[in-house]
Design a protein around this motif. Structure first.
Motif, PDB file in Angstrom:
ATOM      1  N   THR A  65      42.884  30.424  44.580  1.00  0.00           N
ATOM      2  CA  THR A  65      44.069  31.283  44.664  1.00  0.00           C
ATOM      3  C   THR A  65      44.051  32.501  43.534  1.00  0.00           C
ATOM      4  O   THR A  65      43.607  32.160  42.289  1.00  0.00           O
ATOM      5  CB  THR A  65      45.524  30.598  44.345  1.00  0.00           C
ATOM      6  N   LEU A  66      44.272  33.431  43.823  1.00  0.00           N
ATOM      7  CA  LEU A  66      44.354  34.690  42.959  1.00  0.00           C
ATOM      8  C   LEU A  66      45.546  35.168  42.719  1.00  0.00           C
ATOM      9  O   LEU A  66      46.411  35.703  43.422  1.00  0.00           O
ATOM     10  CB  LEU A  66      43.391  35.843  43.296  1.00  0.00           C
ATOM     11  N   THR A  67      46.263  34.861  41.219  1.00  0.00           N
ATOM     12  CA  THR A  67      47.497  35.465  40.954  1.00  0.00           C
ATOM     13  C   THR A  67      47.591  36.371  39.867  1.00  0.00           C
ATOM     14  O   THR A  67      46.992  36.049  38.770  1.00  0.00           O
ATOM     15  CB  THR A  67      48.561  34.368  40.611  1.00  0.00           C
ATOM     16  N   ASN A  68      47.923  37.692  39.906  1.00  0.00           N
ATOM     17  CA  ASN A  68      48.144  38.850  39.048  1.00  0.00           C
ATOM     18  C   ASN A  68      46.607  39.058  38.683  1.00  0.00           C
ATOM     19  O   ASN A  68      46.244  39.198  37.422  1.00  0.00           O
ATOM     20  CB  ASN A  68      49.099  38.318  38.003  1.00  0.00           C
ATOM     21  N   ASN A  69      45.549  38.985  39.478  1.00  0.00           N
ATOM     22  CA  ASN A  69      44.249  39.275  39.360  1.00  0.00           C
ATOM     23  C   ASN A  69      43.622  38.210  38.596  1.00  0.00           C
ATOM     24  O   ASN A  69      42.309  38.353  37.690  1.00  0.00           O
ATOM     25  CB  ASN A  69      43.953  40.416  38.430  1.00  0.00           C
ATOM     26  N   ARG A  70      44.298  36.981  38.269  1.00  0.00           N
ATOM     27  CA  ARG A  70      43.426  35.927  37.792  1.00  0.00           C
ATOM     28  C   ARG A  70      43.319  34.785  38.577  1.00  0.00           C
ATOM     29  O   ARG A  70      44.412  34.215  39.283  1.00  0.00           O
ATOM     30  CB  ARG A  70      44.372  35.351  36.523  1.00  0.00           C
ATOM     31  N   ILE A  71      42.403  34.115  38.489  1.00  0.00           N
ATOM     32  CA  ILE A  71      41.976  32.854  39.592  1.00  0.00           C
ATOM     33  C   ILE A  71      42.942  31.660  38.900  1.00  0.00           C
ATOM     34  O   ILE A  71      42.700  31.210  37.646  1.00  0.00           O
ATOM     35  CB  ILE A  71      40.437  32.417  39.333  1.00  0.00           C
ATOM     36  N   ASP A  72      43.582  31.061  39.767  1.00  0.00           N
ATOM     37  CA  ASP A  72      44.202  29.755  39.143  1.00  0.00           C
ATOM     38  C   ASP A  72      43.391  28.560  38.940  1.00  0.00           C
ATOM     39  O   ASP A  72      42.337  28.617  39.622  1.00  0.00           O
ATOM     40  CB  ASP A  72      45.613  29.521  40.366  1.00  0.00           C
ATOM     41  N   ARG A  73      43.683  27.703  38.179  1.00  0.00           N
ATOM     42  CA  ARG A  73      43.215  26.355  38.008  1.00  0.00           C
ATOM     43  C   ARG A  73      43.036  25.518  39.171  1.00  0.00           C
ATOM     44  O   ARG A  73      41.960  24.996  39.560  1.00  0.00           O
ATOM     45  CB  ARG A  73      43.646  25.624  36.865  1.00  0.00           C
TER      46      ARG A  73
END
Length: 279
Positions: free
Chosen positions: A122-130
């Protein structure tokens, strides 16, 4: 494109001009190329239309329709496909380059498998979640309580034909969940590649979020009655799993006021009534 993949990629697009090129490029960069890519503009705004108009690629067909929803968009595009396999992709998400190669191989060598998905980043605020989302796939029983697949999966076109396509009544969401049940109840299986080869973009507003917050009960009820024979066959499993989930929610502080708990109680009340009436 090489015709050897036997795949048509379907990308419905509604106001996703910011993301559609990343989605499209993730398909163009696959290690095994799709035969055709069909983008369906579902009545998008002018900003998105301008992005689509600038796509100049012989491998890509763009069709335009008034806003009729994702089910109609997918069905219209799949009707045009001349391949045996169909790959769905949401316009704001993307695949890793090896997904098609691995998924095609599974369908080619396993005739009992109708659908191939994978684990999900998942990508949240252009960052891949752990956290990696891990749908289970499986048989129809594995789908009656929750959706154990992902919308963006590779499937056999014959299965789409067998169930008469996506249910265009499901305009408020969960259409992929219902689609998988419709397919799997014909003794097909879904396989999940145990690698995170797909990235799902989390947005402040999304159709999935709106469905869960505003239409969850009604959509579940619709699926229940449409596939009532499946729920009858696995009734004890279904009821027991709902009871287990409701018990877990009850033990969580303040859960009694949560949407999930209230919906769970409504569904359980409906199930009890259904059982008492012997329907």
């Amino acid at each position: 494109m090489s015709a050897k993949s036997n795949v048509t990629v379907i990308i419905p697009c509604y106001n996703d001009g910011l993301y559609i090129m990343q989605a499209l490029n993730s398909v163009l960069k696959q290690t095994v190329k799709a035969d055709k890519i069909i983008i369906v503009d579902d009545g998008s705004n002018q900003e998105t239309k301008k992005v689509l108009e600038n796509i100049k690629n012989d491998e890509v067909t763009i069709i335009y329709q008034e806003n009729q929803g994702v089910c109609k968009a997918r069905n219209n595009a799949i009707q045009l496909a001349k391949t045996d396999y169909i790959l769905n992709l949401d316009a704001d998400d993307y695949f890793e380059p090896t997904f098609l190669e691995k998924a095609i191989d599974i369908l080619n060598h396993n005739q009992e498998i109708a659908v191939v998905g994978c684990l999900v980043k998942t990508l949240t605020n252009n960052r891949i979640d752990r956290e990696i989302k891990k749908p289970l796939g499986g048989v129809v029983k594995d789908f009656i309580v929750k959706n154990n697949g992902i919308a963006s999966s590779l499937f056999r076109k014959q299965c789409w034909e067998q169930v008469s396509g996506y249910d265009e009544n499901m305009k408020n969401g969960y259409e992929d969940w219902e689609f998988w049940i419709a397919i799997l109840k014909h003794n097909w299986k879904m396989h999940i590649i145990q690698e995170p080869l797909y990235t799902y973009r989390m947005k402040l507003y999304s159709r999935d979020k709106n469905a869960k917050e505003n239409f969850d009960y009604d959509l579940r009820k619709y699926i229940f009655f449409k596939h009532i024979e499946v729920y009858k066959e696995h009734f004890e499993f279904y009821a027991t799993e709902l009871l287990r989930q409701n018990s877990i929610m009850k033990s969580i502080k303040n859960a009694n006021n949560s949407i999930e708990y209230k919906i769970g109680n409504r569904i359980l009340g409906f199930i009890k009534l259904f059982k008492i009436n012997g329907k």
